[in-house]
Design an enzyme around this catalytic site. Sequence first.
Site, mmCIF file in Angstrom:
data_model
loop_
_atom_site.group_PDB
_atom_site.id
_atom_site.type_symbol
_atom_site.label_atom_id
_atom_site.label_comp_id
_atom_site.label_asym_id
_atom_site.label_seq_id
_atom_site.Cartn_x
_atom_site.Cartn_y
_atom_site.Cartn_z
ATOM 1 N N ASP A 162 0.826 2.379 -10.690
ATOM 2 C CA ASP A 162 0.128 1.955 -9.457
ATOM 3 C C ASP A 162 1.088 1.290 -8.483
ATOM 4 O OD1 ASP A 162 -0.004 -0.394 -11.012
ATOM 5 O OD2 ASP A 162 -2.164 -0.341 -11.180
ATOM 6 N N THR A 163 1.366 0.017 -8.607
ATOM 7 C CA THR A 163 2.303 -0.593 -7.657
ATOM 8 C C THR A 163 3.735 -0.112 -7.926
ATOM 9 O OG1 THR A 163 2.748 -2.479 -9.088
ATOM 10 C CG2 THR A 163 0.925 -2.699 -7.513
ATOM 11 N N GLY A 164 3.998 0.327 -9.142
ATOM 12 C CA GLY A 164 5.349 0.736 -9.514
ATOM 13 C C GLY A 164 6.179 -0.442 -10.012
ATOM 14 N N PHE B 250 -10.259 2.426 -10.312
ATOM 15 C CA PHE B 250 -9.973 2.205 -11.737
ATOM 16 C C PHE B 250 -10.548 3.369 -12.537
ATOM 17 C CE2 PHE B 250 -10.031 0.269 -15.916
ATOM 18 C CZ PHE B 250 -8.791 -0.341 -15.918
ATOM 19 N N LYS C 26 -0.154 1.767 -24.657
ATOM 20 C CA LYS C 26 -0.929 2.679 -25.456
ATOM 21 C C LYS C 26 -1.405 3.874 -24.625
ATOM 22 C CE LYS C 26 -3.166 -0.802 -28.422
ATOM 23 N NZ LYS C 26 -4.491 -1.378 -28.705
ATOM 24 N N GLU D 26 4.711 8.023 -18.923
ATOM 25 C CA GLU D 26 3.701 6.996 -18.638
ATOM 26 C C GLU D 26 2.399 7.630 -18.210
ATOM 27 O OE1 GLU D 26 4.234 3.195 -16.993
ATOM 28 O OE2 GLU D 26 6.073 3.846 -16.006
ATOM 29 N N LYS E 234 -1.239 6.073 -8.397
ATOM 30 C CA LYS E 234 -2.302 5.583 -7.506
ATOM 31 C C LYS E 234 -1.748 5.337 -6.116
ATOM 32 C CE LYS E 234 -5.460 3.185 -10.539
ATOM 33 N NZ LYS E 234 -6.105 1.939 -10.876
#
Length: 226
Positions: free
Chosen positions: A146-148, A195, A77, A142, A174
């Site tokens: 973050d981590t991918g 966050f 979302k 997207e 990130k």
Amino acid sequence: MAKDLSIQTGGKDEGIVINDGWPGYSLDLFNYPTHYSGDLECVYIPHGVIMDRTERLARNIMDDLGGHDTVVLCVLKAGYQFCADLVERIKTLSRNSEHTLPMSVNFIRLKSYVNDQSTEDLHIIGAEDLSFLTGKNVLIVEAIVDTGKTMKTLLKHVEAFRPKNIKVAGLLVKRVTNSSGCLPDYVGFEIPNRFVVGYALDYNEYFRDLNHICVISESGKLKYKV
Ligand code: HPA
Ligand code: MG
């Protein structure tokens, strides 16, 4: 990846880099809905800056993909707002030059976060049959990488449908230590590992109705914890 305070110049565009020490702006300097009073720490990226950066990403995308039919794949979302604004700016460019980008827009939904923690199981919803991507140029949009790991899983899933070409636009990346090395082709901002909420990014479904990207306060986390 810590950066000094020099002006960013050419080279690969990793986005606007926000340093670890960036405290954000005081909430008193901006408008935001009073129902979130006490729930936020600061305004991290004001809405206007998001819009300006998105306008430039639209131009970069147009320069690379213009002239080729493209399927935009919006990752819901959290990606809905960025995707809508990005598509809008590409439409503006298409209206105002010879160079145009014919687009169709489709949606898939991913879910892996509870509270502010990523869970192991990634759910891809609405992606069972992506055969309409076969032979097409695909632009995945997207909100945050973050981590991918999520992006890697999604790319593998999309690649199975044999598109001609896949590009990824991510509003936020990130800086995390456990990055898979999988990065979007178009990046809005590179941010510290904090966050953030707002501009459709949520904490347990709250804060999507906030236009700035903000850092949530500890009391906000407690209030909306599940
Ligand atoms: N905010 C909201 N959703 C997220 C984040 C974040 O910082 N990281 C991954 N999903
Ligand atoms: Mg979420």
